[in-house]
Design a protein around this motif. Structure first.
Motif, mmCIF file in Angstrom:
data_model
loop_
_atom_site.group_PDB
_atom_site.id
_atom_site.type_symbol
_atom_site.label_atom_id
_atom_site.label_comp_id
_atom_site.label_asym_id
_atom_site.label_seq_id
_atom_site.Cartn_x
_atom_site.Cartn_y
_atom_site.Cartn_z
ATOM 1 N N CYS A 77 26.271 56.695 41.824
ATOM 2 C CA CYS A 77 27.217 55.781 41.635
ATOM 3 C C CYS A 77 26.672 54.407 41.313
ATOM 4 C CB CYS A 77 28.232 55.592 42.813
ATOM 5 S SG CYS A 77 29.299 56.941 42.927
ATOM 6 N N ALA B 212 35.084 59.355 34.523
ATOM 7 C CA ALA B 212 34.687 59.458 35.978
ATOM 8 C C ALA B 212 33.393 58.363 36.272
ATOM 9 C CB ALA B 212 34.365 60.934 36.332
ATOM 10 N N VAL C 72 33.124 60.380 42.642
ATOM 11 C CA VAL C 72 34.398 60.624 42.106
ATOM 12 C C VAL C 72 34.083 62.297 41.468
ATOM 13 C CG1 VAL C 72 35.348 60.283 39.735
ATOM 14 C CG2 VAL C 72 34.146 58.327 40.848
ATOM 15 N N VAL D 24 44.437 58.001 39.181
ATOM 16 C CA VAL D 24 43.698 58.025 40.331
ATOM 17 C C VAL D 24 44.799 57.947 41.605
ATOM 18 C CG1 VAL D 24 41.753 56.617 39.545
ATOM 19 C CG2 VAL D 24 43.822 55.580 39.906
ATOM 20 N N PHE E 100 41.680 62.260 39.048
ATOM 21 C CA PHE E 100 40.448 62.027 39.850
ATOM 22 C C PHE E 100 40.559 62.015 41.314
ATOM 23 C CE2 PHE E 100 40.272 59.968 35.665
ATOM 24 C CZ PHE E 100 39.089 60.610 35.251
ATOM 25 N N VAL F 130 33.288 52.434 45.391
ATOM 26 C CA VAL F 130 33.503 53.794 45.100
ATOM 27 C C VAL F 130 32.160 54.439 45.190
ATOM 28 C CG1 VAL F 130 33.743 55.312 43.373
ATOM 29 C CG2 VAL F 130 35.235 53.347 43.407
ATOM 30 N N ILE G 43 38.786 60.684 44.565
ATOM 31 C CA ILE G 43 37.749 59.460 44.870
ATOM 32 C C ILE G 43 37.312 59.241 46.088
ATOM 33 C CG2 ILE G 43 37.504 56.846 44.058
ATOM 34 C CD1 ILE G 43 39.378 57.086 41.856
#
Length: 302
Positions: A210, A84, A96, A148, A115, A93, A117
Protein backbone atom coordinates in the motif's frame (compact mmCIF):
# COMPACT_ATOMS: atom_id res chain seq x y z
CA UNK A 1 -25.65 -34.32 -0.33
CA UNK A 2 -23.00 -31.57 -0.48
CA UNK A 3 -22.99 -31.47 -4.27
CA UNK A 4 -26.63 -30.41 -4.27
CA UNK A 5 -26.10 -27.85 -1.50
CA UNK A 6 -23.38 -26.17 -3.54
CA UNK A 7 -25.48 -26.06 -6.70
CA UNK A 8 -28.50 -24.72 -4.81
CA UNK A 9 -26.42 -21.96 -3.27
CA UNK A 10 -25.11 -20.74 -6.62
CA UNK A 11 -28.56 -21.13 -8.18
CA UNK A 12 -29.64 -18.15 -6.05
CA UNK A 13 -27.29 -16.10 -8.23
CA UNK A 14 -28.36 -17.97 -11.39
CA UNK A 15 -24.79 -19.17 -11.77
CA UNK A 16 -24.18 -22.70 -13.12
CA UNK A 17 -21.00 -24.47 -12.04
CA UNK A 18 -18.48 -26.80 -13.63
CA UNK A 19 -17.60 -30.11 -12.03
CA UNK A 20 -14.33 -28.67 -10.72
CA UNK A 21 -16.08 -25.63 -9.21
CA UNK A 22 -18.62 -27.82 -7.41
CA UNK A 23 -15.76 -29.73 -5.85
CA UNK A 24 -13.94 -26.55 -4.80
CA UNK A 25 -17.04 -25.04 -3.18
CA UNK A 26 -17.99 -28.12 -1.17
CA UNK A 27 -16.55 -30.22 1.66
CA UNK A 28 -16.68 -33.41 -0.45
CA UNK A 29 -14.03 -35.92 0.55
CA UNK A 30 -13.13 -36.98 -3.01
CA UNK A 31 -13.93 -36.42 -6.68
CA UNK A 32 -15.22 -39.98 -6.76
CA UNK A 33 -17.93 -38.97 -4.28
CA UNK A 34 -18.67 -35.93 -6.43
CA UNK A 35 -19.11 -38.08 -9.53
CA UNK A 36 -21.46 -40.47 -7.71
CA UNK A 37 -23.61 -37.64 -6.37
CA UNK A 38 -23.76 -35.90 -9.76
CA UNK A 39 -24.84 -39.12 -11.48
CA UNK A 40 -27.56 -39.76 -8.89
CA UNK A 41 -28.89 -36.19 -9.04
CA UNK A 42 -28.93 -36.21 -12.85
CA UNK A 43 -30.72 -39.55 -12.87
CA UNK A 44 -33.40 -38.26 -10.49
CA UNK A 45 -33.68 -35.03 -12.53
CA UNK A 46 -32.87 -32.93 -9.47
CA UNK A 47 -30.15 -31.17 -11.49
CA UNK A 48 -29.42 -30.59 -15.17
CA UNK A 49 -26.29 -30.54 -17.31
CA UNK A 50 -25.68 -28.20 -20.23
CA UNK A 51 -22.29 -28.60 -21.94
CA UNK A 52 -19.79 -28.66 -19.04
CA UNK A 53 -22.09 -26.85 -16.60
CA UNK A 54 -24.43 -28.17 -13.89
CA UNK A 55 -27.44 -26.33 -12.50
CA UNK A 56 -30.63 -26.94 -10.54
CA UNK A 57 -32.55 -24.79 -13.03
CA UNK A 58 -33.56 -26.34 -16.36
CA UNK A 59 -32.70 -23.34 -18.50
CA UNK A 60 -29.86 -23.31 -21.02
CA UNK A 61 -30.04 -19.49 -21.14
CA UNK A 62 -28.22 -19.47 -17.80
CA UNK A 63 -25.14 -20.89 -19.50
CA UNK A 64 -25.02 -18.04 -22.01
CA UNK A 65 -25.62 -15.57 -19.17
CA UNK A 66 -22.68 -16.97 -17.22
CA UNK A 67 -20.34 -17.03 -20.22
CA UNK A 68 -21.16 -13.42 -21.06
CA UNK A 69 -20.79 -12.42 -17.38
CA UNK A 70 -17.38 -14.11 -17.24
CA UNK A 71 -16.31 -12.22 -20.36
CA UNK A 72 -17.44 -8.89 -18.91
CA UNK A 73 -15.65 -9.63 -15.63
CA UNK A 74 -12.43 -10.33 -17.50
CA UNK A 75 -12.79 -7.07 -19.43
CA UNK A 76 -13.39 -4.92 -16.34
CA UNK A 77 -10.81 -6.60 -14.09
CA UNK A 78 -7.92 -4.26 -15.09
CA UNK A 79 -10.04 -1.25 -14.11
CA UNK A 80 -10.98 -2.92 -10.80
CA UNK A 81 -7.30 -3.53 -10.00
CA UNK A 82 -6.47 0.07 -10.89
CA UNK A 83 -9.16 1.42 -8.56
CA UNK A 84 -8.09 -0.97 -5.78
CA UNK A 85 -4.50 0.27 -6.02
CA UNK A 86 -5.80 3.85 -5.90
CA UNK A 87 -7.81 3.10 -2.75
CA UNK A 88 -4.67 1.61 -1.19
CA UNK A 89 -3.01 5.04 -1.42
CA UNK A 90 -5.57 6.62 0.93
CA UNK A 91 -4.59 7.41 4.55
CA UNK A 92 -4.73 4.49 6.98
CA UNK A 93 -5.70 1.89 4.35
CA UNK A 94 -3.68 -1.25 5.07
CA UNK A 95 -5.10 -3.53 2.38
CA UNK A 96 -7.65 -3.78 -0.43
CA UNK A 97 -9.36 -6.82 -1.98
CA UNK A 98 -12.01 -7.24 -4.63
CA UNK A 99 -15.25 -8.83 -3.40
CA UNK A 100 -18.83 -9.39 -4.54
CA UNK A 101 -19.81 -10.85 -7.91
CA UNK A 102 -16.60 -9.73 -9.62
CA UNK A 103 -14.49 -11.80 -7.22
CA UNK A 104 -16.40 -14.85 -8.46
CA UNK A 105 -15.60 -13.97 -12.06
CA UNK A 106 -18.95 -12.42 -12.98
CA UNK A 107 -20.00 -8.91 -14.01
CA UNK A 108 -22.91 -7.39 -15.93
CA UNK A 109 -24.25 -3.96 -16.85
CA UNK A 110 -26.16 -3.69 -13.56
CA UNK A 111 -23.17 -4.69 -11.44
CA UNK A 112 -20.68 -2.59 -9.51
CA UNK A 113 -17.17 -3.16 -8.19
CA UNK A 114 -17.09 -4.06 -4.48
CA UNK A 115 -14.04 -3.60 -2.28
CA UNK A 116 -13.14 -5.17 1.05
CA UNK A 117 -10.80 -2.81 2.88
CA UNK A 118 -8.38 -3.24 5.80
CA UNK A 119 -7.44 -0.19 7.86
CA UNK A 120 -5.13 0.82 10.64
CA UNK A 121 -6.66 0.11 14.07
CA UNK A 122 -8.65 3.02 15.51
CA UNK A 123 -8.54 4.95 12.24
CA UNK A 124 -11.15 2.97 10.29
CA UNK A 125 -13.75 5.74 10.35
CA UNK A 126 -11.25 8.37 9.25
CA UNK A 127 -10.20 6.16 6.32
CA UNK A 128 -13.80 5.33 5.45
CA UNK A 129 -14.95 8.96 5.62
CA UNK A 130 -12.16 10.14 3.33
CA UNK A 131 -13.04 7.45 0.78
CA UNK A 132 -16.76 8.20 0.97
CA UNK A 133 -16.12 11.93 0.57
CA UNK A 134 -14.03 11.21 -2.51
CA UNK A 135 -16.87 9.12 -3.94
CA UNK A 136 -19.55 11.72 -3.15
CA UNK A 137 -17.64 14.80 -4.30
CA UNK A 138 -15.41 13.68 -7.16
CA UNK A 139 -17.40 10.68 -8.39
CA UNK A 140 -20.78 12.37 -7.89
CA UNK A 141 -21.75 9.58 -5.46
CA UNK A 142 -21.49 6.90 -8.14
CA UNK A 143 -20.69 3.50 -6.65
CA UNK A 144 -20.48 1.58 -9.93
CA UNK A 145 -16.68 1.43 -9.87
CA UNK A 146 -16.19 2.47 -6.24
CA UNK A 147 -18.37 0.48 -3.85
CA UNK A 148 -16.62 0.68 -0.47
CA UNK A 149 -19.07 -1.05 1.82
CA UNK A 150 -16.97 -3.26 4.12
CA UNK A 151 -14.04 -2.17 6.30
CA UNK A 152 -12.18 -4.00 9.05
CA UNK A 153 -9.33 -2.82 11.26
CA UNK A 154 -6.25 -5.01 11.28
CA UNK A 155 -6.76 -5.62 15.01
CA UNK A 156 -10.26 -7.04 14.41
CA UNK A 157 -9.90 -9.44 11.49
CA UNK A 158 -12.06 -12.36 12.59
CA UNK A 159 -15.45 -12.51 10.88
CA UNK A 160 -17.99 -13.40 13.57
CA UNK A 161 -20.92 -14.29 11.27
CA UNK A 162 -19.63 -17.69 10.23
CA UNK A 163 -21.89 -19.33 7.66
CA UNK A 164 -21.96 -20.52 4.05
CA UNK A 165 -22.46 -17.00 2.72
CA UNK A 166 -19.58 -15.38 4.61
CA UNK A 167 -17.29 -18.37 3.94
CA UNK A 168 -18.00 -18.07 0.21
CA UNK A 169 -17.30 -14.34 0.26
CA UNK A 170 -14.10 -14.86 2.22
CA UNK A 171 -12.52 -17.58 0.05
CA UNK A 172 -13.33 -15.76 -3.19
CA UNK A 173 -11.74 -12.43 -2.24
CA UNK A 174 -9.12 -11.25 -4.72
CA UNK A 175 -6.35 -9.51 -2.77
CA UNK A 176 -4.74 -6.58 -4.58
CA UNK A 177 -2.77 -4.61 -1.99
CA UNK A 178 -1.64 -5.16 1.61
CA UNK A 179 0.03 -8.56 1.83
CA UNK A 180 0.55 -8.61 5.61
CA UNK A 181 -3.03 -7.57 6.36
CA UNK A 182 -4.48 -10.17 4.02
CA UNK A 183 -2.26 -12.97 5.35
CA UNK A 184 -3.38 -12.19 8.88
CA UNK A 185 -7.00 -12.04 7.77
CA UNK A 186 -6.86 -15.49 6.17
CA UNK A 187 -5.15 -16.94 9.24
CA UNK A 188 -7.76 -15.44 11.59
CA UNK A 189 -10.58 -16.91 9.49
CA UNK A 190 -9.36 -20.44 8.95
CA UNK A 191 -12.88 -21.59 9.97
CA UNK A 192 -13.82 -21.09 6.30
CA UNK A 193 -11.73 -24.16 5.49
CA UNK A 194 -14.38 -26.28 7.19
CA UNK A 195 -16.83 -25.19 4.49
CA UNK A 196 -14.42 -25.39 1.57
CA UNK A 197 -11.42 -27.63 2.33
CA UNK A 198 -10.93 -28.27 -1.39
CA UNK A 199 -10.48 -24.60 -2.35
CA UNK A 200 -7.06 -23.64 -3.69
CA UNK A 201 -4.98 -21.58 -1.24
CA UNK A 202 -4.49 -17.87 -1.84
CA UNK A 203 -1.47 -16.71 -3.81
CA UNK A 204 0.08 -14.04 -1.59
CA UNK A 205 3.06 -13.39 -3.87
CA UNK A 206 1.24 -10.97 -6.22
CA UNK A 207 -0.23 -8.72 -3.52
CA UNK A 208 1.28 -5.26 -3.79
CA UNK A 209 2.26 -2.90 -0.99
CA UNK A 210 0.00 0.00 0.00
CA UNK A 211 2.15 2.84 -1.29
CA UNK A 212 1.10 6.21 0.11
CA UNK A 213 1.19 9.57 -1.62
CA UNK A 214 2.79 12.56 0.05
CA UNK A 215 -0.69 13.90 0.80
CA UNK A 216 -1.71 10.67 2.56
CA UNK A 217 1.49 10.71 4.60
CA UNK A 218 0.86 14.33 5.55
CA UNK A 219 -2.73 13.59 6.65
CA UNK A 220 -1.53 10.62 8.68
CA UNK A 221 1.16 12.68 10.41
CA UNK A 222 -1.46 15.25 11.40
CA UNK A 223 -4.02 12.68 12.56
CA UNK A 224 -1.64 10.34 14.41
CA UNK A 225 -2.59 12.42 17.43
CA UNK A 226 -5.43 12.97 19.85
CA UNK A 227 -7.16 14.90 17.07
CA UNK A 228 -7.28 11.70 15.02
CA UNK A 229 -8.83 9.78 17.94
CA UNK A 230 -11.53 12.41 18.34
CA UNK A 231 -12.25 12.57 14.60
CA UNK A 232 -12.50 8.80 14.30
CA UNK A 233 -15.07 8.65 17.10
CA UNK A 234 -16.95 11.61 15.65
CA UNK A 235 -17.16 10.10 12.15
CA UNK A 236 -18.42 6.79 13.54
CA UNK A 237 -21.12 8.44 15.64
CA UNK A 238 -22.50 10.69 12.90
CA UNK A 239 -22.43 7.84 10.34
CA UNK A 240 -24.25 5.48 12.68
CA UNK A 241 -26.82 8.15 13.50
CA UNK A 242 -27.44 8.71 9.79
CA UNK A 243 -27.82 4.96 9.15
CA UNK A 244 -30.25 4.57 12.04
CA UNK A 245 -32.39 7.39 10.65
CA UNK A 246 -32.25 6.04 7.10
CA UNK A 247 -32.42 2.26 7.57
CA UNK A 248 -33.29 1.57 11.21
CA UNK A 249 -37.06 1.53 10.65
CA UNK A 250 -36.76 -1.12 7.91
CA UNK A 251 -34.81 -3.68 9.96
CA UNK A 252 -35.12 -5.57 13.18
CA UNK A 253 -32.59 -4.43 15.78
CA UNK A 254 -30.52 -7.62 15.58
CA UNK A 255 -30.51 -7.53 11.78
CA UNK A 256 -29.34 -3.90 11.81
CA UNK A 257 -26.43 -4.78 14.10
CA UNK A 258 -25.19 -7.31 11.53
CA UNK A 259 -26.03 -5.62 8.22
CA UNK A 260 -24.92 -2.16 9.35
CA UNK A 261 -22.25 -3.13 11.87
CA UNK A 262 -20.53 0.00 13.12
CA UNK A 263 -18.01 -0.81 15.82
CA UNK A 264 -14.69 0.91 16.42
CA UNK A 265 -12.90 -1.39 13.97
CA UNK A 266 -15.64 -2.80 11.73
CA UNK A 267 -17.92 -1.01 9.26
CA UNK A 268 -20.49 -2.77 7.10
CA UNK A 269 -22.92 -0.94 4.86
CA UNK A 270 -25.35 -3.63 3.67
CA UNK A 271 -28.82 -2.02 3.94
CA UNK A 272 -30.38 -4.82 1.88
CA UNK A 273 -29.13 -7.35 4.48
CA UNK A 274 -28.13 -9.58 1.59
CA UNK A 275 -26.51 -12.18 3.84
CA UNK A 276 -29.77 -12.99 5.61
CA UNK A 277 -31.76 -12.91 2.37
CA UNK A 278 -29.43 -15.40 0.72
CA UNK A 279 -29.47 -17.82 3.66
CA UNK A 280 -33.27 -17.59 3.92
CA UNK A 281 -33.65 -18.26 0.18
CA UNK A 282 -31.25 -21.18 0.43
CA UNK A 283 -33.23 -22.78 3.24
CA UNK A 284 -36.41 -22.32 1.21
CA UNK A 285 -34.74 -24.21 -1.62
CA UNK A 286 -33.74 -26.97 0.82
CA UNK A 287 -37.37 -27.29 1.94
CA UNK A 288 -38.57 -27.46 -1.68
CA UNK A 289 -36.07 -30.23 -2.46
CA UNK A 290 -37.17 -32.12 0.65
CA UNK A 291 -40.81 -32.02 -0.43
CA UNK A 292 -40.25 -32.68 -4.13
CA UNK A 293 -37.44 -35.25 -4.06
CA UNK A 294 -37.46 -36.52 -0.47
CA UNK A 295 -33.84 -35.43 0.03
CA UNK A 296 -33.07 -34.14 3.52
CA UNK A 297 -30.67 -31.19 3.57
CA UNK A 298 -29.59 -29.75 6.91
CA UNK A 299 -30.56 -26.03 7.06
CA UNK A 300 -28.01 -23.23 7.07
CA UNK A 301 -27.74 -20.53 9.73
CA UNK A 302 -27.27 -16.80 9.15
Amino acid sequence: MNTLKTLLYFSIFKYPLTREEIYKFSPLDSKETLNKELSLLLQKKVIYKFESFYTTINDIALINRRIEGNRMAKDIMPKAFKVAKFIAKFPYVRGVSLSGALSKGYHDDAGDIDFFIFTKPNRLWVARTLLVLYKKVLLLNSKKYFCVNYFVGTNNLKIHEQNRFTATELVTLIPVAGQDAFKSFVKENDWANDYFPNKSPFDFSKIEACKKTWLSLLIQSILNTKIGDLLDDFFRKITLKKWHAKFGHAMQKDDFKIAMKSTKNVSKHHPQNFQKKVIDLLNEKYNAIRKQHNLDLHPEHA
